[in-house]
Design an enzyme around this catalytic site. Structure first.
Site, PDB file in Angstrom:
ATOM      1  N   SER A   1       0.917  -1.193  -0.097  1.00 32.95           N
ATOM      2  CA  SER A   1       0.120  -0.121  -0.067  1.00 32.95           C
ATOM      3  C   SER A   1       0.856   1.471  -0.047  1.00 32.95           C
ATOM      4  CB  SER A   1      -1.039  -0.181   1.247  1.00 32.95           C
ATOM      5  OG  SER A   1      -2.145   0.770   1.135  1.00 32.95           O
TER       6      SER A   1
ATOM      7  N   HIS B   1      -7.315  -6.118   0.237  1.00 32.80           N
ATOM      8  CA  HIS B   1      -5.920  -5.015   0.574  1.00 32.80           C
ATOM      9  C   HIS B   1      -5.297  -5.840   1.746  1.00 32.80           C
ATOM     10  CE1 HIS B   1      -4.229  -1.287  -0.097  1.00 32.80           C
ATOM     11  NE2 HIS B   1      -4.023  -1.288   1.086  1.00 32.80           N
TER      12      HIS B   1
END
Length: 396
Positions: A162, A367
């Site tokens: 990320s 994620h």
């Protein structure tokens, strides 16, 4: 555009101010990065690295026989802890078990890097005037230089998650000499654009000008730090067994990051929530919201008056993709609601040196599965080891 509701504005101010009166208690105990690495057979060495602008970063080394170091860079609100929470099936421990020289960095402002040569994070708002830009421009060069000096290597490989990848895009664009020091960046759940995020995050993005105005009015600089009111509340609330999964995971985390109950099971939730979040600056959050709102991957927008002083322009400059020449592998997930496939596609078109691209075949991968999923050795690690094998080059 957004419409400002005075009543909503007042309500948010009242809620935030009332939170500050809540009595703080000690956080539930959690193993530190040193304790985690030691528990799983790799007692680490800690380095306290000082950046050009005076921040002191904690970096942990799990030594291995490989001559090519591998740097792991965590995401926003995260820390080096996250790479080891699954023990022998976590990425850091798996790499160390396979002989890699593993380095776990911590970006400025989190629980391990909440230090500065001069500024006091508890009393100096200037400490918190940073986002992923400063992390990429100052933190990564200091960390990379230390790793190469200590290991004797000329280049390293990196794995980011990320925001841990966003920092490298800043590095490659703003300090292009560092492109040649990286064998490959393996970008897990890469973030640069937020054009296509679904609700609830898309709603937050549209409200970002109001949010920015509120936090400035309230003088809020740190968010979710271990000793901050927000951090104490979250850790205390979300470490409660009956609440951790039903509320913190299913009602808060999954709607933003993607639902995947199989990989993030109820039994693991208390372990996750006692380590996460690890704190950052409010400006770090606002910078990402600006990117989503303005639909531009650009430097922080201070407003036209300050922008003119800072950038000699009323608008912040965009990062220059053509300068990012380090080899990059993009690993995306179809169930990732934060780093969506359409947004990763935009990033892929901008980057000039993508050497590998994968939409993970596991349809429910989200994620957070990239770093704490229960079965990462099955659906993720084979690709990581393949990319490292194909791109690792030792230079004498």
């Amino acid at each position: 555009m957004y419409t400002s509701s005075p009543s909503l504005y007042l309500l948010v101010i009242i809620i935030i101010k009332q939170i500050s009166y809540i009595t703080t208690e000690k956080l539930p105990s959690a193993l530190s990065s040193i304790e985690l690495a030691t528990k799983y057979g790799h007692p680490p060495t800690q380095y306290n690295i000082i950046t050009e602008d005076g921040y002191i970063l904690a970096v942990f080394r799990l030594p291995g026989r490989s001559r090519i170091p591998v740097l792991l860079m965590h995401g926003i609100l995260d820390s080096s802890d996250m790479w080891m929470l699954r023990g022998n099936t976590s990425l850091a421990i798996t790499l160390a078990n396979n002989g890699y020289d593993v380095w776990l960095a911590n970006s400025r402002g989190n629980r391990y890097s909440r230090r500065h040569k001069i500024l006091n994070p508890d009393t100096d708002p200037a400490f918190w005037q940073f986002s992923f830009h400063e992390m990429g421009y100052y933190d990564l060069p200091a960390v990379i230089d230390t790793i190469l000096n200590e290991s004797g290597a000329k280049k390293l490989s990196a794995i980011g998650h990320s925001q841990g990848n966003t920092m490298f895009y800043v590095l490659g664009s703003e300090r292009k000499e560092y492109n040649s020091k990286i064998n490959v960046l393996i970008a897990l759940a890469p973030i640069a654009y937020l054009h296509n995020t679904p609700p609830p995050l898309s709603i937050v993005i549209q409200l970002s000008p109001l949010i920015e105005s509120l936090v400035k009015k309230l003088g809020v600089y740190e968010i979710f730090g271990d000793n901050s009111t927000t951090g104490l509340l979250v850790h205390k609330f979300c470490s409660t067994p009956d609440i951790a999964y039903a509320v913190c995971i299913e009602q808060i985390l999954f709607p933003v990051l993607g639902f995947d109950r199989e990989e993030l099971e109820p039994e693991f939730a208390p372990t996750l929530t006692v380590h996460y979040p690890a704190g950052t600056s409010v400006q770090s959050i606002l910078h990402f919201l600006q990117i989503g709102y303005r639909k531009m991957f650009a430097r922080y927008n201070y407003g036209s008056k300050v922008n003119r002083r800072t950038y000699n322009s009323p608008d912040p400059p965009e990062y220059q993709w053509d300068k990012i020449t380090m080899p990059i592998a993009l690993l995306a997930a179809r169930n990732d609601r934060l780093s969506s496939i359409p947004d990763v596609a935009i990033l892929r078109r901008r980057l000039p040196s993508v050497v590998f691209y994968l939409e993970n075949p596991r349809s429910t991968l989200n994620h957070v599965d990239f770093i704490v999923g229960r079965n990462m050795p099955v659906y993720l690690f084979p690709y990581i080891f393949q990319i490292l094998h194909e791109n690792n080059h030792f230079v004498d």
